[in-house]
Design a protein around this motif. Structure first.
Motif, PDB file in Angstrom:
ATOM      1  N   LYS A 305       0.833  -1.202   0.000  1.00  0.00           N
ATOM      2  CA  LYS A 305       0.000   0.000   0.000  1.00  0.00           C
ATOM      3  C   LYS A 305       0.869   1.253   0.000  1.00  0.00           C
ATOM      4  O   LYS A 305       0.636   2.200  -0.770  1.00  0.00           O
ATOM      5  N   GLN A 306       1.912   1.273   0.866  1.00  0.00           N
ATOM      6  CA  GLN A 306       2.776   2.446   0.946  1.00  0.00           C
ATOM      7  C   GLN A 306       3.646   2.585  -0.296  1.00  0.00           C
ATOM      8  O   GLN A 306       3.949   3.702  -0.728  1.00  0.00           O
ATOM      9  N   THR A 307       4.045   1.450  -0.884  1.00  0.00           N
ATOM     10  CA  THR A 307       4.828   1.496  -2.115  1.00  0.00           C
ATOM     11  C   THR A 307       4.009   2.092  -3.250  1.00  0.00           C
ATOM     12  O   THR A 307       4.491   2.940  -4.019  1.00  0.00           O
ATOM     13  N   LYS A 308       2.757   1.677  -3.365  1.00  0.00           N
ATOM     14  CA  LYS A 308       1.868   2.247  -4.391  1.00  0.00           C
ATOM     15  C   LYS A 308       1.683   3.750  -4.179  1.00  0.00           C
ATOM     16  O   LYS A 308       1.703   4.534  -5.130  1.00  0.00           O
ATOM     17  N   GLN A 309       1.496   4.128  -2.936  1.00  0.00           N
ATOM     18  CA  GLN A 309       1.299   5.541  -2.611  1.00  0.00           C
ATOM     19  C   GLN A 309       2.522   6.359  -3.025  1.00  0.00           C
ATOM     20  O   GLN A 309       2.398   7.425  -3.635  1.00  0.00           O
ATOM     21  N   ALA A 310       3.726   5.854  -2.686  1.00  0.00           N
ATOM     22  CA  ALA A 310       4.956   6.565  -3.027  1.00  0.00           C
ATOM     23  C   ALA A 310       5.156   6.613  -4.542  1.00  0.00           C
ATOM     24  O   ALA A 310       5.538   7.654  -5.104  1.00  0.00           O
ATOM     25  N   THR A 335       7.076  -6.728 -17.004  1.00  0.00           N
ATOM     26  CA  THR A 335       7.520  -5.397 -17.423  1.00  0.00           C
ATOM     27  C   THR A 335       6.340  -4.627 -17.987  1.00  0.00           C
ATOM     28  O   THR A 335       5.619  -5.128 -18.857  1.00  0.00           O
ATOM     29  N   TRP A 336       6.163  -3.414 -17.502  1.00  0.00           N
ATOM     30  CA  TRP A 336       5.022  -2.595 -17.918  1.00  0.00           C
ATOM     31  C   TRP A 336       5.059  -2.339 -19.438  1.00  0.00           C
ATOM     32  O   TRP A 336       4.105  -2.639 -20.147  1.00  0.00           O
ATOM     33  N   GLU A 354      -2.002   3.952 -13.374  1.00  0.00           N
ATOM     34  CA  GLU A 354      -3.069   2.942 -13.415  1.00  0.00           C
ATOM     35  C   GLU A 354      -2.485   1.544 -13.286  1.00  0.00           C
ATOM     36  O   GLU A 354      -3.081   0.668 -12.644  1.00  0.00           O
ATOM     37  N   PHE A 355      -1.330   1.321 -13.885  1.00  0.00           N
ATOM     38  CA  PHE A 355      -0.658   0.023 -13.757  1.00  0.00           C
ATOM     39  C   PHE A 355      -0.281  -0.246 -12.301  1.00  0.00           C
ATOM     40  O   PHE A 355      -0.477  -1.356 -11.788  1.00  0.00           O
ATOM     41  N   VAL A 356       0.241   0.767 -11.636  1.00  0.00           N
ATOM     42  CA  VAL A 356       0.632   0.611 -10.232  1.00  0.00           C
ATOM     43  C   VAL A 356      -0.583   0.304  -9.357  1.00  0.00           C
ATOM     44  O   VAL A 356      -0.511  -0.528  -8.441  1.00  0.00           O
ATOM     45  N   LYS A 357      -1.718   0.934  -9.639  1.00  0.00           N
ATOM     46  CA  LYS A 357      -2.924   0.677  -8.843  1.00  0.00           C
ATOM     47  C   LYS A 357      -3.343  -0.777  -8.902  1.00  0.00           C
ATOM     48  O   LYS A 357      -3.919  -1.308  -7.943  1.00  0.00           O
TER      49      LYS A 357
END
Length: 790
Positions: A305-310, A335-336, A354-357
């Motif tokens: 959660k914190q990684t996505k936020q950062a 790989t994105w 959006e990919f990170v979410k």
């Protein structure tokens, strides 16, 4: 006394004795016996005195900063105003980059100075002192952002003791400022409390900001652009307005210096020099940045959660001239954008967010495959040596993981070798998320691939820690920087070749100057956003330098830097002979300058009139008492143990102990939560494989659980309302408080009866108060001895 004792809850007393470290021996006594003991005048008097604090009469934190090199002294004076001998503890939080250079105790007019010894020799002396009944303490460094220095001393009635601790560090420039953090933790209100800081920068101070304690006022005096003074002397009333228990906070000072000369500032003193290089006003160089994110199952929860936020914030800060890509990995690598980095346009950044979410954490950890995938993006096979020059983009890999390699290539040496071959000129920055990450591997990867490694701690601000680190490397200004000192004028020079220089940082080189040199010729070469640049300058060595006290720090800074680089070189070496040579050099320098480093230890003083002791491991039970905790073999099938006599359910229990998870590590242990105090007591049980413990027995329900030390993870549903967990904790890199162990937990005890017994059963919600692992025979005998009462 009566009013005081009557206000003390039973569990409060148990918690107090466990925390003071006075509990050395464990026994089981009935509630009735304990009540008689607690109500006796002898025990009341002794407990009353034990609960009182020794008086801290003076607490002084003094820091002198000269050209970023900070020398801090913490002094605490304690007076024992009680009629009994009592222990005084001295605790200081240290920055992980600091070296202790002095520790002194003054008692009864005598001065005791701690000795810095080679690590193995110090351990031998410490063990010898223990065998002789002495209690010298041993202090060694650890690898944490903040380290705690603690020494405890027995202080006779009416005596005064003063502690003096000195530590030294070089402040690092990050995000355009230097930050000095000083802890103010006297633990109580103090009549004479002072913080005194003097900062001197010969090139001038461009700004200084004091972040004062809440509701406090710091007095800042800046008599000249080169010097600043911060002094803080709160009165008792001002201290009370912050906390009735005394200050327990950090005092932070931020500042920056004026370096208008592109070549930097060079200072020479007594045959030593230091070169600070921090050019300003250069254009930012675009970057190729690959974010490599661990999404294995251990990242589930707050970490992901914190990684996505950062990441969402970081992606929004990319410049349009930057190129980027994202790799996520567990046992598989994804790989994105396949095969390339893409420009940081508004559309690409939105798609990346959006990919990170959509990231989900699951699977194992394939570090090797993730690194090779990153290398293919930042250094594709089709690109030749000219690609870096033509693109003018700095290649960066930001690699985040919270674990160790568990699938694919798991050998550290193989991973290191593969990464070195594949990454080429790219800089790798390793972020170790949490204590279970393989920080040693990340440090070595960074060392071999032009980067640095950093710990990210599992705190509420972990996302901010990630963002702050990215900000440090977000704006490259120069690459391939070489700081040279011509005509063989300098020797014993520390690292002088740097892969990158980032906006808001600083490069530092120290060394020695040959005798008779009057002008030190300095050459700086680097690549900026467009071309190769070279700057040359002569630094005049003043003949008055030898008498300038303010420059006395230079030779200590040289030793400080040299030791750190020797230890890094040792870490990066695999040859035993080379490792020993580097260790010996670092040890000799540490001893010469009296530094406590990873190769030395501080042996605190011990004397007949001055006893010191380091804190014992939390919750550790002496081996001689295991017979009390190790219960009898399990009864034969169909039989149950006889309940203890006088087992009665209390009418109004004062508090209900509950088992819960804990972060305390060690051998097999069980945990009791003191709900009223919001604290945990951890009881550790020494044992070996195949030892059997009677953990839980409920005679009324013919239920028992005896566990052997051979489980990894086991959930047990014994009956409705009774759930039990045995969890094996394993660490690849065990430390003092992180040893492989079993944790025993009752996660649901609603279905247990009042007659529940056993090592865990005595502390369930349904347990009676007829038994407590409460006092220690040491306490009782100590009470009788002190008050001369039989």
């Amino acid at each position: 006394w009566e009013r005081f004792i009557q206000s003390v809850d039973l569990i409060d007393v148990l918690y107090f004795y466990s925390k003071t470290g006075l509990c050395s021996y464990v026994t089981r006594i009935s509630c009735k016996s304990f009540s008689l003991l607690l109500s006796s005048p002898t025990f009341k008097l002794f407990t009353y005195f034990l609960c009182l604090q020794l008086k801290v009469t003076d607490y002084l934190v003094k820091c002198s900063v000269v050209s970023r090199y900070a020398v801090t002294t913490v002094q605490s004076s304690v007076w024992n105003q009680l009629p009994i001998t009592k222990e005084a503890a001295f605790e200081v939080d240290l920055p992980s980059s600091a070296f202790i250079s002095n520790f002194t105790i003054t008692s009864s007019g005598k001065v005791y100075v701690a000795q810095v010894k080679e690590r193995a020799a110090a351990r031998k002396m410490y063990d010898t002192a223990k065998k002789q009944g002495k209690t010298a303490g041993l202090v060694a460094t650890k690898s944490r952002e903040i380290e705690k220095f603690r020494v405890a001393v027995s202080v006779p009635s009416g005596a005064r003791v003063s502690f003096f601790l000195t530590y030294e560090e070089l402040l690092q420039r990050r995000l355009g400022r230097y930050e000095l953090t000083l802890g103010l933790r006297p633990g109580q209100l103090v009549q004479n409390l002072t913080l005194d800081v003097c900062i001197r920068e010969r090139t001038g101070i461009s700004f200084l900001k004091v972040l004062p304690l809440r509701t406090s006022q710091a007095v800042t005096n800046t008599p000249s652009p080169e010097c600043a003074r911060v002094r803080y002397t709160p009165t008792l009333n001002q201290q009370k307005s912050i906390s009735s228990n005394g200050l327990n906070a950090d005092f932070i000072i931020q500042y920056d210096v004026d370096l208008k000369d592109l070549i930097g500032d060079v200072q020479v003193y007594d045959g030593y020099f230091v070169h600070y290089f921090a050019p300003r006003g250069l254009p930012v160089v675009p970057k190729d940045v690959i974010f490599v994110i661990d999404v294995s199952s251990s990242m589930i929860g707050n970490k992901i959660k914190q990684t996505k936020q950062a990441m969402s914030t970081i992606l929004g800060d990319l410049r349009e001239g930057d190129h980027f890509n994202i790799i996520t990995f567990s046992d598989k690598v994804h790989t994105w954008k396949k095969g390339k980095t893409v420009r940081a346009t508004r559309q690409n950044v939105w798609e990346a967010k959006e990919f990170v979410k959509r990231i989900i954490a699951e699977g194992w950890t394939n570090i090797n495959a993730a690194l090779l995938s990153a290398a293919q993006l930042v250094n594709p096979p089709s690109s030749g040596p000219s690609r870096r020059t033509s693109s003018h983009r700095v290649p960066l890999v930001i690699f985040l993981t919270d674990g160790e390699a568990t699938i694919g290539v798991t050998s550290s040496e193989t991973i290191l070798s593969n990464a070195k071959k594949a990454l080429g000129s790219a800089s790798l920055f390793g972020l170790a998320f949490g204590d279970d990450a393989d920080f040693l591997l990340l440090k070595r990867l960074a060392l071999e691939n032009r980067g640095v490694a950093r710990m990210v701690y599992e705190d509420a601000d972990a996302a901010l820690q990630l963002k702050d680190f990215y900000d440090e490397v977000a704006s490259p200004l120069l690459s391939d920087i070489q700081l040279s000192y011509l005509d063989d004028q300098a020797f014993d020079v520390t690292r002088s070749l740097f892969p990158n220089y980032f906006q808001g940082s600083e490069l530092v080189v120290t060394g020695r100057v040959k005798t008779g040199v009057k002008d030190l010729k300095v050459l700086v070469s680097a690549i900026d956003s467009k071309q190769q640049m070279k700057l040359e300058n002569d630094v005049f060595i003043s003949q008055e330098n030898g008498t300038t006290d303010s420059l006395d720090f230079v030779h200590r800074l040289w030793a400080y830097f040299t030791i750190k680089e020797l230890l890094l070189a040792k870490l990066n070496s695999t040859d035993p002979a080379t490792q020993k040579l580097l260790t010996d050099k670092a040890t000799n320098l540490s001893l010469k300058y009296n530094f406590v480093t990873p190769v030395t230890s501080l042996l605190t003083p011990s004397h007949n009139g001055l006893k010191t002791s380091p804190p014992p491991p939390a919750g550790k039970i002496p081996t001689s008492l295991l017979k009390i905790l190790k219960t009898a073999p399990p009864p034969a099938p169909g039989k149950v143990s006889t309940p203890l006599p006088n087992a009665k359910k209390p009418n109004t229990p004062t508090t209900t102990p509950m088992l819960t998870f804990t972060t305390i590590d060690g051998d097999p242990h069980f945990v009791v939560q003191l709900a009223k105090l919001h604290q945990n007591l951890c009881f550790t049980v020494d044992g070996r494989a195949n030892d059997v413990l009677r953990l839980l027995e409920d005679p009324e329900r013919s239920m028992q659980s005896n566990k052997i030390y051979n489980l990894t993870l086991c959930w047990i549903e014994l009956a409705e309302g009774v759930q039990f967990l045995v969890l094996f904790h394993h660490y690849k890199h065990p430390s003092y408080l992180q040893l492989a162990h079993l944790g025993f937990y009752i996660t649901d005890g609603r279905g247990l009866s009042d007659s529940t017994q056993g090592l865990l059963g005595a502390y369930t919600e349904a347990s009676t108060e007829n038994e407590y692992v409460v006092l220690f025979w040491y306490i009782w005998h100590k009470t009788l001895k002190i008050l001369n009462c039989r």
